[in-house]
Design an enzyme around this catalytic site. Structure first.
Site, mmCIF file in Angstrom:
data_model
loop_
_atom_site.group_PDB
_atom_site.id
_atom_site.type_symbol
_atom_site.label_atom_id
_atom_site.label_comp_id
_atom_site.label_asym_id
_atom_site.label_seq_id
_atom_site.Cartn_x
_atom_site.Cartn_y
_atom_site.Cartn_z
ATOM 1 N N ASP A 2 0.874 -1.165 0.000
ATOM 2 C CA ASP A 2 0.000 0.000 0.000
ATOM 3 C C ASP A 2 0.916 1.221 0.000
ATOM 4 O O ASP A 2 1.506 1.559 1.017
ATOM 5 C CB ASP A 2 -0.890 -0.032 1.257
ATOM 6 C CG ASP A 2 -1.626 1.278 1.482
ATOM 7 O OD1 ASP A 2 -1.657 2.111 0.552
ATOM 8 O OD2 ASP A 2 -2.167 1.462 2.590
ATOM 9 N N LYS B 246 2.760 11.299 -3.591
ATOM 10 C CA LYS B 246 1.693 10.603 -4.293
ATOM 11 C C LYS B 246 0.696 11.573 -4.926
ATOM 12 O O LYS B 246 0.067 11.273 -5.929
ATOM 13 C CB LYS B 246 0.958 9.718 -3.283
ATOM 14 C CG LYS B 246 -0.003 8.741 -3.885
ATOM 15 C CD LYS B 246 -0.593 7.914 -2.763
ATOM 16 C CE LYS B 246 -1.647 6.961 -3.243
ATOM 17 N NZ LYS B 246 -2.194 6.197 -2.115
ATOM 18 N N GLU C 133 -7.406 0.779 -4.019
ATOM 19 C CA GLU C 133 -7.334 0.678 -2.556
ATOM 20 C C GLU C 133 -8.630 0.173 -1.926
ATOM 21 O O GLU C 133 -8.586 -0.753 -1.102
ATOM 22 C CB GLU C 133 -6.921 2.024 -1.967
ATOM 23 C CG GLU C 133 -5.440 2.282 -2.174
ATOM 24 C CD GLU C 133 -5.062 3.749 -2.115
ATOM 25 O OE1 GLU C 133 -5.886 4.569 -1.696
ATOM 26 O OE2 GLU C 133 -3.924 4.078 -2.494
ATOM 27 N N ASP D 127 -14.079 4.911 1.764
ATOM 28 C CA ASP D 127 -12.677 5.271 1.979
ATOM 29 C C ASP D 127 -12.533 6.783 1.909
ATOM 30 O O ASP D 127 -12.522 7.363 0.829
ATOM 31 C CB ASP D 127 -11.823 4.573 0.904
ATOM 32 C CG ASP D 127 -10.338 4.890 1.041
ATOM 33 O OD1 ASP D 127 -9.981 5.722 1.898
ATOM 34 O OD2 ASP D 127 -9.539 4.315 0.284
#
Lengths: 321, 614
Positions: free
Chosen positions: B11, B73, B174, B196
């Site tokens: 992850d 990211k 994810e 999420d």
């Protein structure tokens, strides 16, 4: 069809002999499914016509366990790679079609033989207490066999469905349903009132998003995009003063007074008491050399707001011309 | 079985990264060499030129802010000229520079480093941790990305793996990974929703699980709604109070703003467990003119925070409801709803999820669950007797640009992969011998508002009038998520194709310009006979209205009603002509109806007024 099958026999032997990382049993399974690609969606998934969504999904998941390419990740598959791909895609297509109400209806319409079978299968199923949709489908299927009632009932149920879509704020879907309803029964044109409401809702929604878009565009200084947004608003709602005025302002700043005038005129007509609109119209007219008109609008502005400095100044200038 | 090469799941997070592996059938997190399961996604270069990764980089971040990269990211796979990067440049303490192809690089020490290299440093660190535990080399991994990542961002993540010496078997979303881990551990059968809510985005996914088969039914969310929006509300509140007290706008001071941001985030996190927290920022602002520095002191209660952010939280559940309704899943059908991401620790978010859907499933470790899911998928790919199978979907729609600057969608979002679709198009100009296929990703009907994935040209078409030459365009996505597109001239069989490997990464305006330049090379979508019929009907109706206009205009001078109706009619004419290009039958029918109404009105008016005049 048959000749194809016969021709494929030697191919099959060759395929079975191919050296790949698959047990013979699996090879046979894949070849058999591939040969069945021409079957209808129900048969290909191995369920009866009219099977429930649950049954269809179950069959799809079971078959995926065998035919999904990921099951053979990193293996030497040779020609079986393409075969698996073809089979899985077809499985996904069949599942996707049969579990989506609209797609399934269209598919059954195109395949009347299946429709009859599906309709016949539906009432045979024992009605389960929690399966509302199944019972409804059963009722619909029964009605569908009655030539007089079918259309009427279908149209009514479409309108009811559309109403609930309207309530949940999805006017597009409602419109689609109403359109179908009116096609079913063009003489009585069911759902006319709902259609109006759906249009209103859709327009209001679009107007809202266009305003939003305009705001965003202005925030990043993209006045061309903002202008397009205002124009679409005017097309949807010709009485939007805010859109007319803002578009006129943008055009004026962009140096297009002629185009700006038309919109400013609209803005003034929509709200004659809006001083900035009057001032803008006056300014634009002045720039275009229409001094008389310009003066008239600026005076009108001053009538409503005697202290408007901009109007005063412009008027003064115009008097000297 | 124990023999096959180990595969890890990673992850790669915005703030922290986690690595996991499946051993003897059970997934577990691999702790790093400092004994923690979370490794900060940070890379730094010291004054001496030494490269530090993870905890070591984090520890020296405050003293070496210019050479410590965090949150990379958010930047990966984006173009330097994009809005996000330009915005980020203003707030990030490290320096971004423009690479050769408008890509983003980070100035680290004396060298500009590409973003895949930055991520690769983190991946390599995780790989070393795994190797230390396993005592053997690791070269294969499954890596997760946010569901909203586009193709370019996914490719850049794959590149990062390659630089780190890892063969990235698969990139998975994810939320999907979270569902895999949860469903695997508890043997769930039925529908699962994953909610999420991270720092910058909300991802919602719905999966249908039966006996180890995880079918992704839908994914959706909002790429501009996340924890930062909650922080901003706190900042606004602090800034307002400060302005009231001292008459100073703190937002103009970059340093102060950065400190406010950190303090707001910390306060928000604390309020998930306590009812009240204090915010103290001494010497926050030094006014010019030598007066003494100003301090900020405030106390924030959970109730106040909830008041400030209630609408944001409400919006997250509304979006989730929308995704569910797209998937045609009722809240009552959900077996489980899993909360992932730091923001879901907020009690108000949990309460709202419970009220709108059902009680969130307990026992999920929000930081670890994603990596565990990645490890499970990695294991499932390589183990022949695995019970787990993931049926994944395309996160965004794919299509081609067609004449007029529109998009023709060939593969809708949430379509199960692998998949392929073929559609026939025709030429849009007389004598057009060349067509350009521009592959677009996104949900907008307007071509330039989507992402350009790639383009190619098919030439040598027969000279013919518009619409006569037919071209088959085929889109194909394989199980690995790789997109290939081909175009074939139906008559000659001449074919051209591309495999989409990297994002074009153009900005909105650039793409718009290109599309306008290439207008002559575009294809037209094949309209169904019904659409053609409706278009003709629309044109007829429009002409009828136009024919009546002069008569009405003549009368308009004498009546109040006339000018108003004329204006409306003009607007309808313009919009209906614009709508004539659409393929939406319902839309076309709408405009025909409008035109017909106008015509009836005009005819009626002319009869009545005309008669009176005489």
């Amino acid at each position: 069809m048959r000749s194809e099958n016969e021709a494929s026999k030697p191919d099959e032997a060759a395929a079975l002999a191919e050296e790949v990382d698959l047990p013979l049993e699996r090879k046979r399974e894949i070849l058999a499914r591939e040969a069945a690609l021409g079957q209808d969606h129900y048969a290909f998934l191995g369920v009866k016509p009219g099977a429930s969504v649950k049954e269809i999904s179950g069959a799809y998941h079971e078959a995926s366990r065998v035919f999904h390419p990921d099951r053979y990740f990193g293996k030497q598959l040779g020609s079986y790679q393409a075969r698996l791909d073809r089979v899985f895609r077809r499985l996904a297509e069949a599942h996707g079609t049969l579990t989506d109400d609209a797609k399934r209806d269209a598919y059954l319409k195109a395949n009347p033989r299946l429709r009859v079978a599906a309709a016949a299968a539906a009432p045979a199923r024992p009605p389960s207490a929690d399966d509302d949709t199944a019972r409804q489908a059963e009722r619909r299927a029964r009605l569908a066999r009655h030539p007089y009632l079918a259309r009427d009932a279908k149209a009514k149920s479409l309108v009811t469905e559309a109403k609930s879509q309207l309530k949940s704020g999805t006017p597009e879907r409602a419109l689609g349903l109403l359109h179908m309803a009116s096609k079913l029964d063009p003489r009585h044109n069911p759902g006319a009132a709902e259609r109006n409401e759906a249009h209103a809702q859709k327009n209001a929604e679009r107007v809202k998003t266009e305003f939003e878009r305009a705001r965003e565009a202005l925030a990043v200084g993209d006045s061309a995009a903002a202008l397009t947004a205002y124009r679409s608003i005017l097309a949807l709602e010709p009485t939007s003063h805010e859109a007319a005025f803002s578009a006129a302002q943008l055009l004026f700043r962009a140096g297009a007074p002629a185009e700006s005038r038309a919109l400013a005129q609209t803005a003034v007509q929509l709200r004659g008491d809006h001083v900035p609109s009057l001032v803008l119209l006056g300014t634009v007219c002045g720039q275009l050399g229409m001094n008389k008109l310009a003066r008239r609008h600026l005076e009108a502005a001053l009538e409503r707001d005697a202290d408007n400095a901009e109007a005063k100044q412009l008027l003064k200038k115009l008097r000297w011309v | 079985m124990a023999d096959h090469e180990p595969v890890i799941g990673i992850d790669l997070g915005t703030t922290n990264s986690v690595v996991a592996i499946v051993q003897s059938g059970q997934p577990h997190v691999i702790k790093n060499r400092t004994g923690q399961s979370l490794t900060p996604s940070m890379v730094a270069v010291t004054a001496g030129g030494k490269r530090l990764v993870g905890n070591l980089a984090k520890r020296q971040a405050i003293t070496n802010p210019e050479n410590t990269v965090y949150a990379s990211k958010r930047l990966i796979g984006r173009k330097y000229s994009s809005e996000q990067i330009q915005k980020a440049r203003e707030v990030l303490p490290y320096h971004l520079v423009c690479g050769e192809h408008d890509d983003v690089r980070v100035q680290l020490g004396d060298r500009p480093v590409s973003l895949p290299e930055v991520s690769a440093a983190v991946l390599q660190e995780l790989r070393k941790d795994a190797e230390a535990l396993l005592g053997r080399t690791v070269t294969k991994a499954v890596v997760t990305v946010p569901a909203y990542f586009n193709d370019g961002q996914r490719q850049a993540t794959k590149d990062a793996g390659r630089i780190a010496g890892l063969d990235v078997l698969r990139i998975i979303n994810e939320p999907t990974a979270a569902a895999l881990a949860y469903g695997f551990a508890r043997n769930v059968n039925g529908k699962i929703a994953v909610f999420d809510l991270g720092g910058g985005t909300l991802d919602v996914s719905v999966l249908d699980v039966s006996k180890g088969v995880f079918e992704v039914v839908a994914t959706g969310g909002d790429t501009y709604l996340g924890g930062e929006d909650f922080d901003n509300r706190i900042i606004e509140w602090l800034v307002m109070a400060f302005a009231k007290e001292h008459g100073v706008d703190l937002r103009k001071d970059r340093m102060a703003l950065q400190r406010l941001k950190d303090a707001a985030e910390r306060a928000k996190m604390e309020l998930s467990t306590v009812q009240e927290t204090a915010i103290n920022l001494p010497f926050l602002y030094t006014p010019s003119g030598g007066t003494s520095a100003l301090h900020l002191q405030a106390s924030l209660t959970r109730a106040k925070l909830e008041e400030l952010t209630r609408d944001l939280a409400e919006r997250t559940v509304q979006i989730a409801e929308q995704v569910l309704s797209e998937a045609k899943v009722k809240a009552s059908e959900l077996k489980e709803i899993i909360l992932v991401g730091g923001m879901t620790r907020m009690p108000m978010v949990q309460a709202l999820v419970q009220r709108h859907f059902k009680e969130p499933s307990k026992g999920v470790h929000p930081e670890e669950v994603v990596a565990l899911g990645a490890a499970i998928q990695a294991d499932a790919l390589l183990r022949p007797d695995s019970q787990v199978l993931l049926l994944d979907v395309t996160p965004q729609s794919l299509g081609v640009a067609i004449a007029g600057g529109y998009t023709r969608r060939l593969i809708a979002k949430n379509t199960t992969v692998p998949t392929s679709v073929t559609e026939t198009f025709h030429t849009s100009r007389d004598g057009q011998t060349t067509v350009k296929i521009m592959v677009l990703q996104g949900e907008s009907d307007i071509a330039h508002q989507n992402e350009l994935l790639g383009e190619f040209i098919l030439s040598g078409l027969r000279l013919a009038t518009r619409g006569e030459v037919e071209v088959d365009v085929t889109f194909d996505i394989n199980a690995e998520g790789i997109v290939s597109v081909s175009a074939r001239d139906r008559e000659t069989g001449v074919q051209q194709s591309i495999i989409v490997t990297a994002s074009g990464g153009l900005t909105d305006t650039e793409l718009k310009e290109i599309l306008e330049d290439q207008e002559d090379l575009m294809l037209e979508a094949q309209a169904s006979s019904e659409v053609i019929f409706k278009r003709a009907a629309l044109e007829t109706a429009a002409k009828e209205v136009e024919a009546l206009m002069p008569q009405v205009r003549q009368l308009a001078g004498t009546s109040e009603f006339g000018s108003d109706a004329l204006r409306k009619a003009e607007a309808i004419l313009v919009s209906s002509r614009a709508a004539a290009k659409s393929e939406d039958i319902i839309l076309l029918a709408d405009w025909i109806e409008q035109l017909e109404k106008t015509r009836t009105l005009f005819v009626g008016v002319l009869e009545r007024l005309g008669a009176r005049e005489k």
